[in-house]
Design an enzyme around this catalytic site. Structure first.
Site, PDB file in Angstrom:
ATOM      1  N   LYS A 110       3.214 -21.823  67.493  1.00 15.64           N
ATOM      2  CA  LYS A 110       4.033 -23.043  67.461  1.00 15.64           C
ATOM      3  C   LYS A 110       5.261 -22.958  68.377  1.00 15.64           C
ATOM      4  O   LYS A 110       5.703 -23.962  68.921  1.00 15.64           O
ATOM      5  CB  LYS A 110       4.482 -23.355  66.030  1.00 15.64           C
ATOM      6  CG  LYS A 110       3.338 -23.794  65.126  1.00 15.64           C
ATOM      7  CD  LYS A 110       3.875 -24.198  63.754  1.00 15.64           C
ATOM      8  CE  LYS A 110       2.728 -24.463  62.791  1.00 15.64           C
ATOM      9  NZ  LYS A 110       3.207 -24.962  61.491  1.00 15.64           N
ATOM     10  N   GLY A 118       1.052 -26.524  48.560  1.00 12.50           N
ATOM     11  CA  GLY A 118       1.226 -27.206  49.838  1.00 12.50           C
ATOM     12  C   GLY A 118      -0.020 -27.884  50.393  1.00 12.50           C
ATOM     13  O   GLY A 118      -0.024 -28.275  51.562  1.00 12.50           O
ATOM     14  N   GLY A 156      12.455 -18.461  57.798  1.00 11.24           N
ATOM     15  CA  GLY A 156      11.605 -18.285  58.976  1.00 11.24           C
ATOM     16  C   GLY A 156      11.148 -19.631  59.514  1.00 11.24           C
ATOM     17  O   GLY A 156      11.721 -20.681  59.216  1.00 11.24           O
ATOM     18  N   ARG A 203      16.135 -12.888  52.423  1.00 10.53           N
ATOM     19  CA  ARG A 203      16.382 -11.451  52.420  1.00 10.53           C
ATOM     20  C   ARG A 203      17.306 -11.074  53.561  1.00 10.53           C
ATOM     21  O   ARG A 203      18.283 -10.352  53.396  1.00 10.53           O
ATOM     22  CB  ARG A 203      15.030 -10.726  52.551  1.00 10.53           C
ATOM     23  CG  ARG A 203      15.113  -9.247  52.700  1.00 10.53           C
ATOM     24  CD  ARG A 203      13.744  -8.641  52.840  1.00 10.53           C
ATOM     25  NE  ARG A 203      13.026  -9.158  54.016  1.00 10.53           N
ATOM     26  CZ  ARG A 203      11.822  -8.772  54.373  1.00 10.53           C
ATOM     27  NH1 ARG A 203      11.161  -7.883  53.654  1.00 10.53           N
ATOM     28  NH2 ARG A 203      11.241  -9.267  55.454  1.00 10.53           N
ATOM     29  N   THR A 204      17.009 -11.600  54.764  1.00  9.40           N
ATOM     30  CA  THR A 204      17.845 -11.313  55.930  1.00  9.40           C
ATOM     31  C   THR A 204      18.857 -12.445  56.072  1.00  9.40           C
ATOM     32  O   THR A 204      18.529 -13.536  56.546  1.00  9.40           O
ATOM     33  CB  THR A 204      16.968 -11.226  57.196  1.00  9.40           C
ATOM     34  OG1 THR A 204      15.866 -10.364  56.921  1.00  9.40           O
ATOM     35  CG2 THR A 204      17.758 -10.708  58.383  1.00  9.40           C
ATOM     36  N   SER A 249      -9.141 -22.463  58.862  1.00  3.51           N
ATOM     37  CA  SER A 249      -8.424 -23.748  58.904  1.00  3.51           C
ATOM     38  C   SER A 249      -9.236 -24.883  58.286  1.00  3.51           C
ATOM     39  O   SER A 249     -10.426 -25.040  58.540  1.00  3.51           O
ATOM     40  CB  SER A 249      -8.103 -24.098  60.354  1.00  3.51           C
ATOM     41  OG  SER A 249      -7.549 -25.409  60.407  1.00  3.51           O
ATOM     42  N   SER A 280      -8.290 -27.932  58.935  1.00  2.00           N
ATOM     43  CA  SER A 280      -7.990 -29.094  59.778  1.00  2.00           C
ATOM     44  C   SER A 280      -9.239 -29.793  60.336  1.00  2.00           C
ATOM     45  O   SER A 280      -9.278 -31.030  60.342  1.00  2.00           O
ATOM     46  CB  SER A 280      -7.043 -28.695  60.913  1.00  2.00           C
ATOM     47  OG  SER A 280      -5.795 -28.363  60.367  1.00  2.00           O
ATOM     48  N   ASN A 286       3.721 -28.515  66.505  1.00  2.00           N
ATOM     49  CA  ASN A 286       2.381 -28.340  65.914  1.00  2.00           C
ATOM     50  C   ASN A 286       1.402 -29.399  66.410  1.00  2.00           C
ATOM     51  O   ASN A 286       0.237 -29.383  66.021  1.00  2.00           O
ATOM     52  CB  ASN A 286       2.446 -28.349  64.373  1.00  2.00           C
ATOM     53  CG  ASN A 286       2.601 -29.742  63.809  1.00  2.00           C
ATOM     54  OD1 ASN A 286       3.060 -30.654  64.483  1.00  2.00           O
ATOM     55  ND2 ASN A 286       2.225 -29.921  62.551  1.00  2.00           N
TER      56      ASN A 286
HETATM   57  P1  ATR Z   1       7.283 -17.822  59.474  1.00  3.79           P
HETATM   58  O1  ATR Z   1       7.723 -18.133  60.851  1.00  3.79           O
HETATM   59  O2  ATR Z   1       5.811 -17.953  59.254  1.00  3.79           O
HETATM   60  O3  ATR Z   1       8.086 -18.473  58.389  1.00  3.79           O
HETATM   61  P2  ATR Z   1       8.774 -15.469  59.438  1.00  3.79           P
HETATM   62  O4  ATR Z   1       9.669 -16.011  60.459  1.00  3.79           O
HETATM   63  O5  ATR Z   1       8.327 -14.069  59.521  1.00  3.79           O
HETATM   64  O6  ATR Z   1       7.460 -16.267  59.346  1.00  3.79           O
HETATM   65  O7  ATR Z   1       9.408 -15.778  58.004  1.00  3.79           O
HETATM   66  C1  ATR Z   1       8.843 -15.363  56.831  1.00  3.79           C
HETATM   67  C2  ATR Z   1       9.826 -15.577  55.680  1.00  3.79           C
HETATM   68  O8  ATR Z   1       9.349 -14.831  54.547  1.00  3.79           O
HETATM   69  C3  ATR Z   1      11.209 -15.069  55.987  1.00  3.79           C
HETATM   70  O9  ATR Z   1      12.146 -15.834  55.303  1.00  3.79           O
HETATM   71  C4  ATR Z   1      11.123 -13.649  55.443  1.00  3.79           C
HETATM   72  O10 ATR Z   1      12.364 -13.082  55.095  1.00  3.79           O
HETATM   73  P3  ATR Z   1      13.196 -12.287  56.247  1.00  3.79           P
HETATM   74  O11 ATR Z   1      13.781 -13.350  57.125  1.00  3.79           O
HETATM   75  O12 ATR Z   1      14.206 -11.522  55.489  1.00  3.79           O
HETATM   76  O13 ATR Z   1      12.181 -11.429  56.974  1.00  3.79           O
HETATM   77  C5  ATR Z   1      10.343 -13.889  54.183  1.00  3.79           C
HETATM   78  N1  ATR Z   1       9.755 -12.628  53.729  1.00  3.79           N
HETATM   79  C6  ATR Z   1       8.677 -11.994  54.246  1.00  3.79           C
HETATM   80  N2  ATR Z   1       8.439 -10.850  53.583  1.00  3.79           N
HETATM   81  C7  ATR Z   1       9.416 -10.742  52.632  1.00  3.79           C
HETATM   82  C8  ATR Z   1       9.740  -9.776  51.620  1.00  3.79           C
HETATM   83  N3  ATR Z   1       8.999  -8.672  51.439  1.00  3.79           N
HETATM   84  N4  ATR Z   1      10.803 -10.011  50.831  1.00  3.79           N
HETATM   85  C9  ATR Z   1      11.555 -11.124  50.981  1.00  3.79           C
HETATM   86  N5  ATR Z   1      11.322 -12.070  51.919  1.00  3.79           N
HETATM   87  C10 ATR Z   1      10.272 -11.885  52.731  1.00  3.79           C
END
Ligand code: ATR
Length: 270
Positions: A65, A238, A129, A152-153, A14, A16, A86
């Site tokens: 968080k 970022g 996410g 993706r999801t 970190s 921070s 945070n």
């Molecule tokens: P955080 O809370 O840190 O954002 P997360 O909730 O696991 O972590 O979210 C990670 C993001 O990266 C999500 O949008 C995830 O897509 P999914 O919701 O489909 O899991 C995305 N991500 C992580 N690995 C990925 C991959 N191999 N391909 C596409 N998207 C990915």
């Protein structure tokens, strides 16, 4: 001396503590700020003891968080919208309160440090996410013309659409069917950790498109390198967001907002 810390797991990487020590030096505030690695099992206990022992404030980073959100007895509306906290502090009654400064940190960096207006823009958010959820309300408040979330999801994008349906009709898409190009693309996926980029079509980028990666690194992140290669007009990582969210936490704790420009430049040189 007022005591602060960032709590995470892992947290040794970190920046921070360095950022807050530079803030303290600049504003002549008498604070200490350290990094504490605490696992999920011990997090609640750590927080309660930290404040009971006279600690003044905590920053909370991954993976805590959501837990910090639950511990806070009172929360700022922006933390409620993010579903994540945070920044922790105590009120005059000694009760633990939570805020989320990630959204304001992102907005300040995009608008003021990088000079990119958000009002009326067509924005693509990549990922659904915690990173995107944490900043979504702040982006909506900037009154963009449209926000699309690609993930993706799709169910996770749909959940965000529904959560914010009273303030904006967010478009959602999967990567395969995403159409058109955008004024601003913000990457909030975790793919950068492994040096990967989200599977976006280059059609999402036109010669006016700005790209912003919520991640940062000592060299170009994978998304920054990808966006530059694909001809985005301006590309940012970022690091500025990191410093701005810290400045917003510092303001909450100390009542003074540090000047960030020189500190961002100094961190870039490290
Ligand atoms: P955080 O809370 O840190 O954002 P997360 O909730 O696991 O972590 O979210 C990670 C993001 O990266 C999500 O949008 C995830 O897509 P999914 O919701 O489909 O899991 C995305 N991500 C992580 N690995 C990925 C991959 N191999 N391909 C596409 N998207 C990915």
């Amino acid at each position: 001396m007022f005591r602060y810390a960032v709590v995470g797991d892992p947290v040794s990487h970190s920046k921070s503590p360095l950022i807050h020590s530079l803030f303290a030096e600049q504003t002549r505030e008498d604070i200490s700020y350290v990094a504490k690695e605490v696992d999920a099992q011990n997090f609640d206990d750590f927080v309660v003891k930290f404040f009971a022992g006279g600690g003044s404030g905590l920053n909370v980073t991954l993976p805590h968080k959501g837990r910090a959100y639950k511990i806070a007895k009172y929360r700022e509306p922006r933390a409620d919208n993010a579903g994540a906290v945070n920044t922790l502090f105590v009120n005059e009654e000694g009760e633990i309160c939570g805020d989320n400064t990630d959204g304001p940190g992102l907005i300040t960096d995009i608008k003021y440090n990088n000079g990119i207006g958000l009002g009326g823009k067509n924005i693509l958010l990549v990922g659904a996410g915690g990173a995107i959820r944490g900043v979504l309300i702040s982006l909506i408040e900037e009154k963009p013309a449209a926000i699309t979330i690609v993930n993706r999801t799709i169910a996770k994008a749909a959940a965000l659409k529904s959560k914010f349906s009273n303030v904006l009709d967010i478009e959602i898409s999967d990567y395969e069917t995403l159409n058109g190009s955008f004024d601003l693309i913000i990457n909030g996926t975790s793919l950068g950790i492994t040096g990967e980029v989200p599977p976006l079509s280059i059609e999402s980028i036109n010669s006016q498109t700005c790209c912003y990666d919520m991640m940062y690194g000592n060299k170009d992140t994978a998304f920054v390198a990808w966006a530059k290669d694909k001809g985005a007009s301006e590309v940012f990582d970022g690091l500025g967001m990191l410093v701005e969210q810290a400045a917003e936490s510092f303001l909450r704790w100390r009542g003074v907002r540090p000047q960030t420009g020189e500190i961002i430049k100094a961190l870039r040189r490290l």
